[in-house]
Scaffold this motif. Structure first.
Motif, PDB file in Angstrom:
ATOM      1  N   ASP A 127       0.827  -1.208   0.000  1.00 40.08           N
ATOM      2  CA  ASP A 127       0.000   0.000   0.000  1.00 40.08           C
ATOM      3  C   ASP A 127       0.860   1.258   0.000  1.00 40.08           C
ATOM      4  OD1 ASP A 127      -2.321  -1.452  -0.035  1.00 40.08           O
ATOM      5  OD2 ASP A 127      -2.703  -1.294   2.122  1.00 40.08           O
ATOM      6  N   GLN A 128       1.935   1.249   0.786  1.00 39.96           N
ATOM      7  CA  GLN A 128       2.794   2.427   0.875  1.00 39.96           C
ATOM      8  C   GLN A 128       3.565   2.658  -0.425  1.00 39.96           C
ATOM      9  OE1 GLN A 128       2.776   4.684   3.422  1.00 39.96           O
ATOM     10  NE2 GLN A 128       1.047   3.423   4.077  1.00 39.96           N
ATOM     11  N   CYS A 129       4.045   1.568  -1.028  1.00 35.22           N
ATOM     12  CA  CYS A 129       4.745   1.701  -2.317  1.00 35.22           C
ATOM     13  C   CYS A 129       3.801   2.255  -3.377  1.00 35.22           C
ATOM     14  CB  CYS A 129       5.288   0.340  -2.764  1.00 35.22           C
ATOM     15  SG  CYS A 129       6.713  -0.237  -1.825  1.00 35.22           S
ATOM     16  N   LEU A 130       2.594   1.728  -3.423  1.00 32.31           N
ATOM     17  CA  LEU A 130       1.608   2.168  -4.409  1.00 32.31           C
ATOM     18  C   LEU A 130       1.215   3.620  -4.169  1.00 32.31           C
ATOM     19  CD1 LEU A 130       0.020   1.150  -6.820  1.00 32.31           C
ATOM     20  CD2 LEU A 130      -1.786   0.403  -5.260  1.00 32.31           C
ATOM     21  N   LYS A 131       1.123   3.999  -2.898  1.00 30.98           N
ATOM     22  CA  LYS A 131       0.784   5.381  -2.550  1.00 30.98           C
ATOM     23  C   LYS A 131       1.832   6.343  -3.100  1.00 30.98           C
ATOM     24  CE  LYS A 131       0.182   8.371   1.515  1.00 30.98           C
ATOM     25  NZ  LYS A 131       0.174   8.404   3.011  1.00 30.98           N
ATOM     26  N   TYR A 132       3.109   5.982  -2.969  1.00 32.96           N
ATOM     27  CA  TYR A 132       4.182   6.860  -3.439  1.00 32.96           C
ATOM     28  C   TYR A 132       4.218   6.925  -4.966  1.00 32.96           C
ATOM     29  CZ  TYR A 132       8.757   9.110  -3.596  1.00 32.96           C
ATOM     30  OH  TYR A 132       9.784   9.991  -3.833  1.00 32.96           O
ATOM     31  N   ILE A 133       4.079   5.755  -5.602  1.00 27.72           N
ATOM     32  CA  ILE A 133       4.157   5.712  -7.065  1.00 27.72           C
ATOM     33  C   ILE A 133       2.958   6.382  -7.707  1.00 27.72           C
ATOM     34  CG2 ILE A 133       4.315   4.153  -9.062  1.00 27.72           C
ATOM     35  CD1 ILE A 133       5.703   2.140  -7.224  1.00 27.72           C
ATOM     36  N   TRP A 146      12.468   7.289   0.897  1.00 26.93           N
ATOM     37  CA  TRP A 146      11.281   7.976   1.424  1.00 26.93           C
ATOM     38  C   TRP A 146      10.768   7.301   2.695  1.00 26.93           C
ATOM     39  CZ3 TRP A 146       6.145   5.744   0.806  1.00 26.93           C
ATOM     40  CH2 TRP A 146       5.132   6.536   1.337  1.00 26.93           C
ATOM     41  N   MET A 147      10.739   5.976   2.684  1.00 19.59           N
ATOM     42  CA  MET A 147      10.259   5.240   3.857  1.00 19.59           C
ATOM     43  C   MET A 147      11.183   5.433   5.052  1.00 19.59           C
ATOM     44  SD  MET A 147       8.820   1.621   2.357  1.00 19.59           S
ATOM     45  CE  MET A 147       7.338   1.578   1.335  1.00 19.59           C
ATOM     46  N   LYS A 148      12.492   5.447   4.789  1.00 17.50           N
ATOM     47  CA  LYS A 148      13.445   5.639   5.883  1.00 17.50           C
ATOM     48  C   LYS A 148      13.314   7.032   6.487  1.00 17.50           C
ATOM     49  CE  LYS A 148      17.033   2.345   4.514  1.00 17.50           C
ATOM     50  NZ  LYS A 148      18.451   2.182   4.071  1.00 17.50           N
ATOM     51  N   LYS A 149      13.186   8.052   5.626  1.00 21.68           N
ATOM     52  CA  LYS A 149      13.096   9.417   6.116  1.00 21.68           C
ATOM     53  C   LYS A 149      11.787   9.663   6.871  1.00 21.68           C
ATOM     54  CE  LYS A 149      16.116  11.603   2.690  1.00 21.68           C
ATOM     55  NZ  LYS A 149      16.201  12.541   1.544  1.00 21.68           N
ATOM     56  N   SER A 150      10.721   9.012   6.434  1.00 25.02           N
ATOM     57  CA  SER A 150       9.423   9.201   7.086  1.00 25.02           C
ATOM     58  C   SER A 150       9.312   8.408   8.384  1.00 25.02           C
ATOM     59  CB  SER A 150       8.296   8.790   6.143  1.00 25.02           C
ATOM     60  OG  SER A 150       8.393   7.409   5.833  1.00 25.02           O
ATOM     61  N   ARG A 151      10.224   7.427   8.562  1.00 23.99           N
ATOM     62  CA  ARG A 151      10.258   6.589   9.772  1.00 23.99           C
ATOM     63  C   ARG A 151       8.913   5.909  10.027  1.00 23.99           C
ATOM     64  NH1 ARG A 151      13.666  10.443  14.036  1.00 23.99           N
ATOM     65  NH2 ARG A 151      15.576  10.578  12.758  1.00 23.99           N
ATOM     66  N   MET A 152       8.263   5.479   8.977  1.00 24.00           N
ATOM     67  CA  MET A 152       6.985   4.811   9.140  1.00 24.00           C
ATOM     68  C   MET A 152       7.138   3.368   9.627  1.00 24.00           C
ATOM     69  SD  MET A 152       5.870   4.216   5.166  1.00 24.00           S
ATOM     70  CE  MET A 152       6.005   5.951   4.784  1.00 24.00           C
ATOM     71  N   PHE A 153       8.351   2.802   9.431  1.00 24.26           N
ATOM     72  CA  PHE A 153       8.622   1.451   9.902  1.00 24.26           C
ATOM     73  C   PHE A 153       9.824   1.458  10.833  1.00 24.26           C
ATOM     74  CE2 PHE A 153       6.670   0.838   5.692  1.00 24.26           C
ATOM     75  CZ  PHE A 153       5.566   0.081   6.063  1.00 24.26           C
ATOM     76  N   SER A 154       9.776   0.620  11.838  1.00 28.29           N
ATOM     77  CA  SER A 154      10.893   0.532  12.771  1.00 28.29           C
ATOM     78  C   SER A 154      11.913  -0.514  12.341  1.00 28.29           C
ATOM     79  CB  SER A 154      10.388   0.193  14.180  1.00 28.29           C
ATOM     80  OG  SER A 154       9.686  -1.040  14.183  1.00 28.29           O
ATOM     81  N   VAL A 155      11.636  -1.247  11.275  1.00 25.89           N
ATOM     82  CA  VAL A 155      12.577  -2.241  10.772  1.00 25.89           C
ATOM     83  C   VAL A 155      13.500  -1.602   9.741  1.00 25.89           C
ATOM     84  CG1 VAL A 155      11.037  -4.185  11.144  1.00 25.89           C
ATOM     85  CG2 VAL A 155      10.963  -2.982   8.977  1.00 25.89           C
ATOM     86  N   ASP A 156      14.651  -2.217   9.538  1.00 22.88           N
ATOM     87  CA  ASP A 156      15.592  -1.757   8.523  1.00 22.88           C
ATOM     88  C   ASP A 156      15.300  -2.474   7.203  1.00 22.88           C
ATOM     89  OD1 ASP A 156      16.952  -0.031  10.239  1.00 22.88           O
ATOM     90  OD2 ASP A 156      18.233  -1.658  10.979  1.00 22.88           O
TER      91      ASP A 156
END
Length: 247
Positions: A127-133, A146-156
């Motif tokens: 869902d997040q990938c599709l949202k960005y694209i 984008w995901m790292k900067k937004s810190r939406m996930f705590s996993v690497d």
């Protein structure tokens, strides 16, 4: 909600080494083992991050079932071994020394949690990938950044994981994989790089689906009104159109 599923992923992901803690030194609970317990412990510990199935233990040691079962309970109580889930042998008892973390062959890799495919986590990532694209043409690296900067996930997360998610979206026909032309919708992506673009708009917003020809360069060409088969600007001499046909 996203953070909750991400924490599940944190427990799944493995570090660069299969060792979790230092091996027990002298004076540890392993010093007070019975002969049968020591045989089983050494066997299990020798399998490292692969562990061993209880039936294989009985076969390799030739110990009676009653002795094996009693010894395993004792080793578990002394926290020298642990029971782990093996996705290839679900429902079977699989044991590993506590100093090791299960290999990906045992756990199933990044997309599994507690021996089961983490469908919810995968769905959120899609869902997040599709949202960005849906907002712009993007590469896998760009989405990951984008995901790292937004810190939406705590996993690497890794580029490989994002690429796997994007391939799934391509198979679902939600996005298309294309090579950037370097202009128009692709101006933010270096020419020739693989990137991704939505194949359709969000139907919930009442927006129309994009056709299969959405990526043709003619659609964004500023000189399209002057383009004729025999003119100076022509499909037969257009380098961008030729590149699109070759792709």
């Amino acid at each position: 909600m996203i953070g909750g599923f991400a924490e599940i992923g944190m427990r799944r992901l493995q570090g660069p080494s299969s060792l979790k803690r230092k091996q027990p030194d002298s004076g540890s609970p392993s010093d007070s083992l019975t002969d049968a317990e020591r045989i089983l412990y050494n066997l299990i510990r020798g399998k490292q991050d692969m562990g061993i199935w209880s039936r294989d233990m009985k076969r390799e040691t030739n110990l009676p079932d009653q002795i094996v079962n009693k010894s395993l309970k004792s080793l578990l109580a002394k926290q020298l071994i642990k029971e782990v889930v093996n996705i290839q042998k679900k429902g079977s008892k699989h044991y590993m020394a506590t100093e090791f973390e299960p290999s990906k062959e045992i756990t199933g890799g990044e997309w599994y949690a507690d021996g089961s495919l983490d469908v919810a986590f995968i769905s959120i990532l899609k869902d997040q990938c599709l949202k960005y694209i849906s907002k712009k043409v993007a590469t896998a690296d760009e989405i990951l950044d984008w995901m790292k900067k937004s810190r939406m996930f705590s996993v690497d997360l890794t580029t490989k994981q994002i690429e796997q998610i994007l391939r799934a979206l391509v198979l679902d026909n939600d996005i298309m994989e294309i090579k950037s032309t370097g202009y128009g919708d692709f101006s933010s992506v270096k020419e020739g790089r693989v990137c991704y673009k939505c194949t359709k708009k969000d139907s919930r917003r009442g927006e129309p689906n994009a056709g299969a020809m959405a990526s043709i360069p003619c659609g964004v060409c500023p000189r399209i009104s002057h383009c004729t088969p025999d003119g100076i600007i022509s499909p037969t001499t257009c380098v961008y159109y030729t590149k699109w046909l070759d792709f």
